[in-house]
Design a protein around this motif. Structure first.
Motif, PDB file in Angstrom:
ATOM      1  N   TRP A 189       0.826  -1.210   0.000  1.00 32.43           N
ATOM      2  CA  TRP A 189       0.000   0.000   0.000  1.00 32.43           C
ATOM      3  C   TRP A 189       0.861   1.260   0.000  1.00 32.43           C
ATOM      4  CZ3 TRP A 189      -4.878   0.708  -1.139  1.00 32.43           C
ATOM      5  CH2 TRP A 189      -5.757  -0.375  -1.064  1.00 32.43           C
ATOM      6  N   PHE A 190       1.962   1.221   0.708  1.00 33.51           N
ATOM      7  CA  PHE A 190       2.854   2.385   0.763  1.00 33.51           C
ATOM      8  C   PHE A 190       3.401   2.717  -0.625  1.00 33.51           C
ATOM      9  CE2 PHE A 190       7.231   3.997   1.020  1.00 33.51           C
ATOM     10  CZ  PHE A 190       7.020   5.186   1.715  1.00 33.51           C
ATOM     11  N   PHE A 191       3.840   1.706  -1.367  1.00 32.16           N
ATOM     12  CA  PHE A 191       4.433   1.944  -2.673  1.00 32.16           C
ATOM     13  C   PHE A 191       3.379   2.206  -3.760  1.00 32.16           C
ATOM     14  CE2 PHE A 191       8.038  -0.391  -0.709  1.00 32.16           C
ATOM     15  CZ  PHE A 191       9.006   0.579  -0.918  1.00 32.16           C
ATOM     16  N   CYS A 192       2.217   1.609  -3.603  1.00 30.85           N
ATOM     17  CA  CYS A 192       1.186   1.796  -4.630  1.00 30.85           C
ATOM     18  C   CYS A 192       0.641   3.222  -4.645  1.00 30.85           C
ATOM     19  CB  CYS A 192       0.049   0.797  -4.395  1.00 30.85           C
ATOM     20  SG  CYS A 192      -1.241   0.880  -5.650  1.00 30.85           S
ATOM     21  N   ARG A 193       0.519   3.812  -3.470  1.00 28.76           N
ATOM     22  CA  ARG A 193       0.004   5.186  -3.325  1.00 28.76           C
ATOM     23  C   ARG A 193      -1.360   5.350  -3.994  1.00 28.76           C
ATOM     24  NH1 ARG A 193       4.279   8.538  -1.530  1.00 28.76           N
ATOM     25  NH2 ARG A 193       5.671   7.112  -0.419  1.00 28.76           N
ATOM     26  N   TRP A 194      -2.202   4.364  -3.799  1.00 25.78           N
ATOM     27  CA  TRP A 194      -3.562   4.413  -4.353  1.00 25.78           C
ATOM     28  C   TRP A 194      -4.549   4.124  -3.237  1.00 25.78           C
ATOM     29  CZ3 TRP A 194      -7.159   0.352  -4.418  1.00 25.78           C
ATOM     30  CH2 TRP A 194      -8.335   0.590  -5.147  1.00 25.78           C
ATOM     31  N   LEU A 195      -5.648   4.846  -3.245  1.00 27.42           N
ATOM     32  CA  LEU A 195      -6.713   4.590  -2.285  1.00 27.42           C
ATOM     33  C   LEU A 195      -8.025   4.403  -3.038  1.00 27.42           C
ATOM     34  CD1 LEU A 195      -5.931   7.237   0.512  1.00 27.42           C
ATOM     35  CD2 LEU A 195      -5.634   4.749   0.658  1.00 27.42           C
ATOM     36  N   PRO A 196      -8.816   3.416  -2.628  1.00 26.87           N
ATOM     37  CA  PRO A 196     -10.097   3.199  -3.323  1.00 26.87           C
ATOM     38  C   PRO A 196     -11.058   4.359  -3.084  1.00 26.87           C
ATOM     39  CG  PRO A 196      -9.981   1.873  -1.329  1.00 26.87           C
ATOM     40  CD  PRO A 196      -8.627   2.487  -1.505  1.00 26.87           C
ATOM     41  N   LYS A 197     -11.835   4.657  -4.092  1.00 28.11           N
ATOM     42  CA  LYS A 197     -12.865   5.683  -3.952  1.00 28.11           C
ATOM     43  C   LYS A 197     -14.191   5.017  -3.594  1.00 28.11           C
ATOM     44  CE  LYS A 197     -10.877   9.216  -6.955  1.00 28.11           C
ATOM     45  NZ  LYS A 197      -9.514   8.697  -6.846  1.00 28.11           N
ATOM     46  N   LEU A 198     -15.103   5.823  -3.084  1.00 29.93           N
ATOM     47  CA  LEU A 198     -16.417   5.288  -2.706  1.00 29.93           C
ATOM     48  C   LEU A 198     -17.262   5.099  -3.963  1.00 29.93           C
ATOM     49  CD1 LEU A 198     -17.133   7.366   0.531  1.00 29.93           C
ATOM     50  CD2 LEU A 198     -16.487   4.945   0.367  1.00 29.93           C
ATOM     51  N   ILE A 199     -16.812   4.167  -4.790  1.00 30.02           N
ATOM     52  CA  ILE A 199     -17.469   3.871  -6.068  1.00 30.02           C
ATOM     53  C   ILE A 199     -17.691   2.370  -6.164  1.00 30.02           C
ATOM     54  CG2 ILE A 199     -17.298   3.988  -8.592  1.00 30.02           C
ATOM     55  CD1 ILE A 199     -15.227   6.200  -8.249  1.00 30.02           C
ATOM     56  N   PHE A 200     -18.879   1.994  -6.587  1.00 27.13           N
ATOM     57  CA  PHE A 200     -19.127   0.593  -6.918  1.00 27.13           C
ATOM     58  C   PHE A 200     -19.934   0.550  -8.202  1.00 27.13           C
ATOM     59  CE2 PHE A 200     -21.118  -3.511  -7.040  1.00 27.13           C
ATOM     60  CZ  PHE A 200     -20.146  -4.363  -6.533  1.00 27.13           C
ATOM     61  N   SER A 201     -19.322   0.002  -9.239  1.00 27.03           N
ATOM     62  CA  SER A 201     -19.958  -0.050 -10.549  1.00 27.03           C
ATOM     63  C   SER A 201     -20.355  -1.479 -10.885  1.00 27.03           C
ATOM     64  CB  SER A 201     -19.003   0.497 -11.623  1.00 27.03           C
ATOM     65  OG  SER A 201     -19.494   0.220 -12.912  1.00 27.03           O
ATOM     66  N   MET A 202     -21.629  -1.722 -11.022  1.00 28.49           N
ATOM     67  CA  MET A 202     -22.093  -3.049 -11.401  1.00 28.49           C
ATOM     68  C   MET A 202     -21.627  -3.407 -12.804  1.00 28.49           C
ATOM     69  SD  MET A 202     -23.503  -5.758 -10.381  1.00 28.49           S
ATOM     70  CE  MET A 202     -24.220  -5.193  -8.841  1.00 28.49           C
ATOM     71  N   GLU A 203     -21.488  -2.397 -13.656  1.00 28.58           N
ATOM     72  CA  GLU A 203     -21.006  -2.639 -15.018  1.00 28.58           C
ATOM     73  C   GLU A 203     -19.563  -3.146 -14.997  1.00 28.58           C
ATOM     74  OE1 GLU A 203     -20.194  -0.171 -19.189  1.00 28.58           O
ATOM     75  OE2 GLU A 203     -21.367   0.752 -17.577  1.00 28.58           O
ATOM     76  N   SER A 204     -18.722  -2.510 -14.171  1.00 25.13           N
ATOM     77  CA  SER A 204     -17.330  -2.955 -14.031  1.00 25.13           C
ATOM     78  C   SER A 204     -17.272  -4.362 -13.456  1.00 25.13           C
ATOM     79  CB  SER A 204     -16.553  -2.007 -13.118  1.00 25.13           C
ATOM     80  OG  SER A 204     -16.376  -0.754 -13.719  1.00 25.13           O
TER      81      SER A 204
END
Length: 482
Positions: A189-204
């Motif tokens: 997580w430290f190296f990725c530097r990405w955080l999930p957003k409050l998004i949930f897509s049924m299409e995805s």
């Protein structure tokens, strides 16, 4: 940066990661196994199948789907799969937590109730890192993954060894695995530097599930079959026999994964990036077969030749019954890395449906061989795995043969010089013995085997080896004169 440069850079860091982590981890677990003995080690082995079944759904499902979709990957895709994996991890841990008494009853080992409920926490930890690791892999960033794994291995090993030396018995191994998972997850997580957003897509979800579900089912089937041997040893034999079989399987499997994951972890994202260029894809595929056989055959055959000396030095005479099982499993694993490549290319071109068909078609054969071999003990089971591994190779190569005109026979023709050299190496190395010195015998066998193998390939004028030796020499020469 060119694909060749990306591949070399990625391979270098992936190789460093495996050398410092996977092989280091093997060394630590061997040391702990020597302290706690086969019976206690076998208790953890009994739970392996449950851990790996859940892990396979993460590694072979949406993770591969995200990498395969690398060029079109959106924030919606990544965030959606993060929440799906988290929910799946919670559900699986809850299921295993409440079924722990049934697992203990199956093996007739009440102590497994507490062990499993603590050990299975790793499932929750790993569920959190699937998307972050996939993002690093898409970027062919194996440097960050190597650093995270190294830090995790070092700290967890120190704690595990301390606990083992202070008579914590099997709990030393349990806490080593949990702490390693926690620290590695923090590093990713430290190296990725990405955080999930409050998004949930049924299409995805539907789009990625269409591809990932086939891999998930295939991964479950393959993991179930590969580890059912250990489960049945635990059911029909005792914890000590499980300890012997688990140790042999761990050693051979870790060596197999060291080779396969190092090469394929780098080449899979590269193959997906050129999946629309059939000529380049097949070129990468054929070269990968060659380099895998060049490296894997001498490592597995050589390990089989030195297995007795290795076990006596690393584990002690108490573990000598593991030797014949280890020899058989080394022979079984000689073909496994190529089988993995054949399935990997199906994923790279988006044909996870064929991946699933192949794995399902192998299920009856594997189960049949397993039940036939049970009366012959753990050695019989090991040799059954040898037979099924070679049959599985041709089954795995069937669809790649149809799609790329490079089936099982063609692949063996590419590797025939490596097969001849490895066979002669085994026959000669097995005869080496220096009395009263296990260490000297082991070192002599390894060095002698390496010399014999390389010399035979040079005599046979192996094109792939000569080409890459010249490439490395030219690179060193260029840097020397700058």
């Amino acid at each position: 940066m060119s694909l060749r440069s990306q591949a070399i850079r990625g391979f270098t860091w992936s190789l460093f990661s495996k050398l410092t982590n996977q092989l280091g981890y093997i060394g630590v677990t061997i040391f702990i196994a020597r302290l706690i003995g086969p019976q206690s080690f076998g208790l953890i082995g009994m739970l392996t199948i449950f851990m790996l079944l859940v892990e396979s759904t993460f590694n072979n499902g949406f993770s591969q789907a995200l990498i395969q979709r690398s060029h079109q990957l959106t924030e919606q895709d990544a965030s959606t799969i993060f929440y799906v994996n988290l929910g799946w991890g919670i559900a699986m841990y809850s299921l295993l937590y409440f079924t722990a008494p049934f697992i203990a009853e199956f093996y007739n080992q009440p102590v497994l109730i507490d062990i499993s409920r603590v050990l299975f926490i790793i499932i929750l930890i790993n569920a959190l890192t699937v998307v972050a690791r996939a993002k690093l892999t898409i970027n062919i960033d194996f440097k960050s993954q190597a650093i995270a794994s190294t830090v995790a291995t070092v700290f967890s090993s120190i704690i595990g060894i301390y606990l083992a030396l202070n008579d914590y018995d099997y709990w030393a191994l349990v806490w080593l695995l949990i702490i390693k998972a926690i620290i590695n997850s923090i590093g990713i997580w430290f190296f990725c530097r990405w955080l999930p957003k409050l998004i949930f897509s049924m299409e995805s979800f539907k789009l990625l599930f269409k591809f990932g579900s086939n891999l998930m089912i295939a991964g479950l089937v393959a993991t179930f079959v590969n580890n059912l041997y250990v489960a049945l040893v635990g059911r029909y034999f005792n914890a000590m026999q499980v300890g012997y079989f688990t140790q042999a399987q761990n050693l051979s499997n870790n060596l197999s994964q060291f080779i396969s994951s190092t090469l394929q972890g780098v080449t899979y994202p590269i193959m997906t990036s050129v999946k629309d260029d059939n000529e380049r894809l097949v070129n990468i595929y054929t070269q990968l077969i060659s380099v895998t056989m060049l490296v894997s055959l001498p490592m597995f055959i050589g390990f089989a030749a030195v297995s007795e000396e290795f076990v006596r030095i690393a584990l002690g005479d108490e573990w000598l019954p593991v030797v014949p099982v280890l020899v058989a499993l080394c022979f079984a694993r000689t073909i496994t890395p190529i089988s993995s490549i054949n399935l990997n290319i199906l994923n790279a071109v988006g044909r996870s449906d064929l991946f699933l068909k192949v794995d399902l078609s192998k299920l009856p054969m594997s189960l049949g061989a397993l039940f036939i071999a049970i009366p012959y003990g753990i050695e019989g089971l090991a040799w059954a795995m040898v037979g099924t591994s070679f049959i599985a190779f041709f089954m795995n190569a069937y669809f790649p043969g149809k799609l790329f005109n490079f089936g099982g026979i063609a692949q063996l023709k590419v590797a025939y010089k490596y097969i001849i050299a490895a066979a002669i190496m085994y026959a000669t190395v097995s005869q080496v013995s220096i009395s009263d010195s296990l260490w000297l015998t082991l070192v002599t066998k390894i060095l002698f085997g390496a010399v014999v193998y390389v010399t035979l390939l040079l005599i046979m004028r192996d094109t792939f080896l000569l080409k890459n030796v010249r490439f490395i020499v030219n690179k060193i020469s260029d840097k020397s004169f700058r």
